[in-house]
Design a protein around this motif. Sequence first.
Motif, PDB file in Angstrom:
ATOM      1  N   PHE A 354      20.342  -1.435 -12.360  1.00 42.95           N
ATOM      2  CA  PHE A 354      20.444  -0.590 -13.554  1.00 42.95           C
ATOM      3  C   PHE A 354      21.375  -1.228 -14.579  1.00 42.95           C
ATOM      4  O   PHE A 354      21.102  -1.213 -15.779  1.00 42.95           O
ATOM      5  N   ARG A 359      15.368  -1.232 -15.005  1.00 41.95           N
ATOM      6  CA  ARG A 359      15.354   0.179 -14.629  1.00 41.95           C
ATOM      7  C   ARG A 359      14.286   0.521 -13.593  1.00 41.95           C
ATOM      8  O   ARG A 359      14.507   1.309 -12.686  1.00 41.95           O
ATOM      9  N   ALA A 363      15.096   1.909  -9.997  1.00 43.74           N
ATOM     10  CA  ALA A 363      14.629   3.227  -9.536  1.00 43.74           C
ATOM     11  C   ALA A 363      13.950   3.118  -8.170  1.00 43.74           C
ATOM     12  O   ALA A 363      14.176   3.956  -7.289  1.00 43.74           O
TER      13      ALA A 363
END
Length: 422
Positions: A354, A359, A363
């Motif tokens: 992150f 991203r 995740a």
Amino acid sequence: MTVANDIFTPSSPPAVEKRRPLPVWVWTTGVLLLALVLISTARVITGSEEVDSSGTLREAIMAIVPIALAALAGLWSERAGIVNIGLEGMMILGTIGAGYFGFWYGPWAGVAGAIAFGALGGLLHAIATVWMGVDHIVSGVAITIMAGGVAAYLAATWFTGLPGGNPTASPPVENPGTITLAGVADAARSVEDKHWWLVSDLASILGALTRGMSVLTMLAVVLIVATYFILWRTSFGLRLRSCGESPATAESLGVNVYRYKTIAVVMSGALSGLAGAFIVLAWAGSYSNDMTNGRGYLGLAAMIFGNWRPGGLLVGSALFGYTDALQLRAGGGAVHALLLVIAVVLGAYAVWQFVRGARIAGAVTAVTAVAVLAWFLLTDEVPEDFTRMTPYVLTLFVLAFAAQRLRMPAADGQIYRKGSAG
């Protein structure tokens, strides 16, 4: 006038100071220390003392050495530009050589026989890939399949009718020798039994290193260090690595590319044979068919995880060897404690992704970390069938997460024909 020149003369851009990478031994030591802290914490929380007991670590060392030697064998070959997926087959040839010569002529003759048999497999791979231009993957797979059949045939021929032998296994062979520092090992054991956080874990490591250490283990450590100095600190190593980066350029500078590639692949076979000798002479005590159990492939994965560097492959081998030994010695309870370590590592890696701006990858990693943590919290033990898969599942995970930072030799796997330099 001077002032005007100072104003209108464009100033040179400020020099950007390049950050020097950390030495290999620094980050290798750091990774191992961090792993120890996490495992020690998991041991205290779960109460699973076998997760890093001296007995488990001794078993782990036995599992790490053949994987590390196979990875080192792959390093020699691939740094010269030859993919060696036949490491498993060359290890198999080493095991049958160690079984035969070890039984008839003693343990060190077994070591020499295993190295010779492995080198023979390496020479075959070199002739096929370097001199005849056969695809590296096809040659490696063929050697692995052929080695299994050759070893089974030789075992049936050599060991049938011998006392303690049968068509698939040799009689017991002698161990090359072990070293024990009794006073240090006993003191370490007394501290280990206190079950203190981190201190007892360090004592476990000391106890594992000072009781029953095989001389072949020490030989493997010497070979890893020697490989670093030969390949990265000598002109021979520079020429060999140039064959794996740009063989056409190397040839234009007078390097005999075929000779260096052949030497590297034969050396790769010899190290694979030594890995087979370790399994027969220092670990199992006899030869049996298919006893390498895929450790040649784990060595290949450890080499890739280690980014084709000696320090990195040692860390990768420690990771795979430890999980292999853990499931063999301690079973599902200890592997369950390891889930907590995996969840923490995945969580930290997700945060790092992150921060870097990745991203989606972050995740996915975070969801995986939560799933592993939930598995740890909702169960008391990992099923036995799954524990057997632990090293291989971990291999897939590690390679998937480490793939983004890997850089293989530029000409690795490419078929090179003499005279391509023009």
